[in-house]
Scaffold this motif. Structure first.
Motif, PDB file in Angstrom:
ATOM      1  N   MET A 117       0.846  -1.181   0.000  1.00 32.80           N
ATOM      2  CA  MET A 117       0.000   0.000   0.000  1.00 32.80           C
ATOM      3  C   MET A 117       0.890   1.243   0.000  1.00 32.80           C
ATOM      4  SD  MET A 117      -2.988   0.844   2.706  1.00 32.80           S
ATOM      5  CE  MET A 117      -3.787   2.400   2.655  1.00 32.80           C
ATOM      6  N   THR A 118       0.374   2.301  -0.488  1.00 31.95           N
ATOM      7  CA  THR A 118       1.073   3.587  -0.458  1.00 31.95           C
ATOM      8  C   THR A 118       0.143   4.639   0.138  1.00 31.95           C
ATOM      9  OG1 THR A 118       0.341   4.116  -2.700  1.00 31.95           O
ATOM     10  CG2 THR A 118       2.475   3.028  -2.491  1.00 31.95           C
ATOM     11  N   ALA A 119       0.701   5.820   0.384  1.00 37.54           N
ATOM     12  CA  ALA A 119      -0.067   6.908   0.986  1.00 37.54           C
ATOM     13  C   ALA A 119      -1.320   7.185   0.161  1.00 37.54           C
ATOM     14  CB  ALA A 119       0.803   8.159   1.086  1.00 37.54           C
ATOM     15  N   PRO A 120      -2.379   7.583   0.821  1.00 37.15           N
ATOM     16  CA  PRO A 120      -2.475   7.938   2.233  1.00 37.15           C
ATOM     17  C   PRO A 120      -2.627   6.699   3.125  1.00 37.15           C
ATOM     18  CG  PRO A 120      -4.601   8.281   1.202  1.00 37.15           C
ATOM     19  CD  PRO A 120      -3.643   7.843   0.114  1.00 37.15           C
ATOM     20  N   TYR A 121      -2.173   6.854   4.381  1.00 33.36           N
ATOM     21  CA  TYR A 121      -2.319   5.826   5.407  1.00 33.36           C
ATOM     22  C   TYR A 121      -3.352   6.318   6.403  1.00 33.36           C
ATOM     23  CZ  TYR A 121       2.015   4.079   3.445  1.00 33.36           C
ATOM     24  OH  TYR A 121       2.968   3.599   2.583  1.00 33.36           O
ATOM     25  N   HIS A 122      -4.162   5.388   6.902  1.00 33.22           N
ATOM     26  CA  HIS A 122      -5.219   5.718   7.850  1.00 33.22           C
ATOM     27  C   HIS A 122      -4.994   4.929   9.134  1.00 33.22           C
ATOM     28  CE1 HIS A 122      -7.375   7.585   4.514  1.00 33.22           C
ATOM     29  NE2 HIS A 122      -7.034   6.519   3.813  1.00 33.22           N
ATOM     30  N   GLY A 123      -5.409   5.491  10.261  1.00 31.09           N
ATOM     31  CA  GLY A 123      -5.271   4.793  11.523  1.00 31.09           C
ATOM     32  C   GLY A 123      -6.384   5.154  12.476  1.00 31.09           C
ATOM     33  N   ARG A 124      -6.533   4.292  13.482  1.00 26.84           N
ATOM     34  CA  ARG A 124      -7.531   4.534  14.522  1.00 26.84           C
ATOM     35  C   ARG A 124      -7.118   3.798  15.781  1.00 26.84           C
ATOM     36  NH1 ARG A 124     -11.042   0.290  15.369  1.00 26.84           N
ATOM     37  NH2 ARG A 124     -12.733   1.618  16.082  1.00 26.84           N
ATOM     38  N   CYS A 125      -7.562   4.331  16.923  1.00 31.06           N
ATOM     39  CA  CYS A 125      -7.318   3.658  18.200  1.00 31.06           C
ATOM     40  C   CYS A 125      -8.309   2.499  18.350  1.00 31.06           C
ATOM     41  CB  CYS A 125      -7.453   4.655  19.349  1.00 31.06           C
ATOM     42  SG  CYS A 125      -9.126   5.298  19.566  1.00 31.06           S
ATOM     43  N   ASN A 126      -8.170   1.740  19.413  1.00 30.55           N
ATOM     44  CA  ASN A 126      -9.046   0.582  19.618  1.00 30.55           C
ATOM     45  C   ASN A 126     -10.514   0.939  19.742  1.00 30.55           C
ATOM     46  OD1 ASN A 126      -7.292  -1.642  19.485  1.00 30.55           O
ATOM     47  ND2 ASN A 126      -6.569  -1.264  21.557  1.00 30.55           N
ATOM     48  N   CYS A 127     -10.820   2.085  20.338  1.00 31.66           N
ATOM     49  CA  CYS A 127     -12.237   2.445  20.522  1.00 31.66           C
ATOM     50  C   CYS A 127     -12.772   3.334  19.403  1.00 31.66           C
ATOM     51  CB  CYS A 127     -12.455   3.096  21.885  1.00 31.66           C
ATOM     52  SG  CYS A 127     -11.778   4.761  22.068  1.00 31.66           S
ATOM     53  N   GLY A 128     -11.893   3.813  18.509  1.00 34.69           N
ATOM     54  CA  GLY A 128     -12.319   4.660  17.398  1.00 34.69           C
ATOM     55  C   GLY A 128     -12.459   6.131  17.727  1.00 34.69           C
ATOM     56  N   VAL A 185       4.663   7.512  14.589  1.00 32.22           N
ATOM     57  CA  VAL A 185       3.361   6.839  14.644  1.00 32.22           C
ATOM     58  C   VAL A 185       3.594   5.355  14.920  1.00 32.22           C
ATOM     59  CG1 VAL A 185       1.269   6.279  13.346  1.00 32.22           C
ATOM     60  CG2 VAL A 185       2.377   8.502  13.038  1.00 32.22           C
ATOM     61  N   ARG A 186       2.932   4.833  15.937  1.00 30.50           N
ATOM     62  CA  ARG A 186       3.018   3.405  16.251  1.00 30.50           C
ATOM     63  C   ARG A 186       2.329   2.631  15.127  1.00 30.50           C
ATOM     64  NH1 ARG A 186       6.668   5.103  19.419  1.00 30.50           N
ATOM     65  NH2 ARG A 186       5.985   5.928  21.430  1.00 30.50           N
ATOM     66  N   LEU A 187       3.023   1.659  14.545  1.00 26.43           N
ATOM     67  CA  LEU A 187       2.444   0.933  13.406  1.00 26.43           C
ATOM     68  C   LEU A 187       1.140   0.240  13.771  1.00 26.43           C
ATOM     69  CD1 LEU A 187       5.243  -0.694  11.229  1.00 26.43           C
ATOM     70  CD2 LEU A 187       4.184   1.552  11.071  1.00 26.43           C
ATOM     71  N   GLY A 188       0.976  -0.148  15.038  1.00 19.62           N
ATOM     72  CA  GLY A 188      -0.275  -0.779  15.458  1.00 19.62           C
ATOM     73  C   GLY A 188      -1.483   0.139  15.365  1.00 19.62           C
ATOM     74  N   PHE A 189      -1.264   1.445  15.336  1.00 16.60           N
ATOM     75  CA  PHE A 189      -2.351   2.416  15.181  1.00 16.60           C
ATOM     76  C   PHE A 189      -2.880   2.432  13.751  1.00 16.60           C
ATOM     77  CE2 PHE A 189      -3.505   6.887  14.128  1.00 16.60           C
ATOM     78  CZ  PHE A 189      -4.616   7.023  14.944  1.00 16.60           C
ATOM     79  N   LEU A 190      -2.018   2.107  12.780  1.00 19.58           N
ATOM     80  CA  LEU A 190      -2.418   2.161  11.375  1.00 19.58           C
ATOM     81  C   LEU A 190      -3.330   0.989  11.022  1.00 19.58           C
ATOM     82  CD1 LEU A 190       0.978   3.152   9.713  1.00 19.58           C
ATOM     83  CD2 LEU A 190      -0.943   4.649  10.350  1.00 19.58           C
ATOM     84  N   ASP A 191      -4.226   1.236  10.086  1.00 18.23           N
ATOM     85  CA  ASP A 191      -5.132   0.182   9.636  1.00 18.23           C
ATOM     86  C   ASP A 191      -4.355  -0.991   9.052  1.00 18.23           C
ATOM     87  OD1 ASP A 191      -7.229   1.816  10.378  1.00 18.23           O
ATOM     88  OD2 ASP A 191      -7.750   2.408   8.328  1.00 18.23           O
ATOM     89  N   ALA A 192      -4.900  -2.187   9.227  1.00 23.18           N
ATOM     90  CA  ALA A 192      -4.278  -3.406   8.691  1.00 23.18           C
ATOM     91  C   ALA A 192      -4.062  -3.273   7.189  1.00 23.18           C
ATOM     92  CB  ALA A 192      -5.160  -4.611   8.997  1.00 23.18           C
ATOM     93  N   GLY A 193      -3.006  -3.903   6.691  1.00 22.18           N
ATOM     94  CA  GLY A 193      -2.717  -3.891   5.272  1.00 22.18           C
ATOM     95  C   GLY A 193      -1.895  -2.701   4.814  1.00 22.18           C
ATOM     96  N   HIS A 194      -1.341  -1.940   5.762  1.00 24.65           N
ATOM     97  CA  HIS A 194      -0.571  -0.744   5.383  1.00 24.65           C
ATOM     98  C   HIS A 194       0.712  -1.085   4.643  1.00 24.65           C
ATOM     99  CE1 HIS A 194       2.054  -1.549   8.793  1.00 24.65           C
ATOM    100  NE2 HIS A 194       0.978  -1.565   9.579  1.00 24.65           N
ATOM    101  N   GLY A 195       1.275  -2.263   4.849  1.00 24.95           N
ATOM    102  CA  GLY A 195       2.461  -2.698   4.107  1.00 24.95           C
ATOM    103  C   GLY A 195       3.784  -2.122   4.580  1.00 24.95           C
ATOM    104  N   LEU A 196       3.783  -1.308   5.622  1.00 29.92           N
ATOM    105  CA  LEU A 196       5.033  -0.732   6.117  1.00 29.92           C
ATOM    106  C   LEU A 196       5.768  -1.746   6.971  1.00 29.92           C
ATOM    107  CD1 LEU A 196       3.714   2.805   7.151  1.00 29.92           C
ATOM    108  CD2 LEU A 196       4.955   2.173   5.062  1.00 29.92           C
TER     109      LEU A 196
END
Length: 144
Positions: free
Chosen positions: A1-12, A96-107
């Motif tokens: 995947m390439t930019a843009p990257y999206h992320g969210r916390c556990n509760c949204g 940015v903690r990679l765990g914050f990014l949505d799955a499939g980011h590829g980084l």
């Protein structure tokens, strides 16, 4: 995947979008990161603040790091998800903690830092560029 990257916390409650590619992706074994990651390394990407959109409240806690910089940890005050790090030496970017990014980011990490503080049981990928302590600072976007 390439930019843009999206992320969210556990509760949204906290979401973010990063419009550009990260300046680097790496693991950090400093003692502060081991505490933040429950004993392991953190895996982080450095994104420029420019082009980032953030929704929701982030809580911050500051400390003086072994590098001599002031480091702040950003997390969701509702669910506690670790989200960001900020460093007094890099005011134009966020870690940015990679765990914050949505799955499939590829980084994935290309380097590992603070190996001097890694526990004896740590498994380090020999293909990663390795630094005993802090690595040299990345170039700013647009710098050559």
């Amino acid at each position: 995947m390439t930019a843009p990257y999206h992320g969210r916390c556990n509760c949204g409650a906290v979401t973010a979008t990063f419009a550009s590619e990260p300046l680097w992706v790496r693991q950090c074994w400093c003692r502060q990161c081991q505490r933040a990651a429950a004993g392991s390394a953190t895996v982080n990407a450095l994104f420029p603040i420019e082009g980032m959109t953030l929704a929701g409240e982030v809580a911050w806690k500051a400390y003086d790091a072994a590098s001599g910089n002031t480091v702040e940890q950003g997390f969701c005050p509702s669910c506690g998800t670790p989200i960001f790090g900020r460093n007094s030496s890099r005011k134009d970017s966020l870690v940015v903690r990679l765990g914050f990014l949505d799955a499939g980011h590829g980084l994935k990490p290309s380097s590992v830092i603070w190996l001097d503080e890694a526990p004896a049981w740590a498994v380090i990928d020999p293909a990663l560029e390795q630094f005993a302590r802090q690595s040299p600072p990345p170039l700013s976007p647009g710098a050559s």
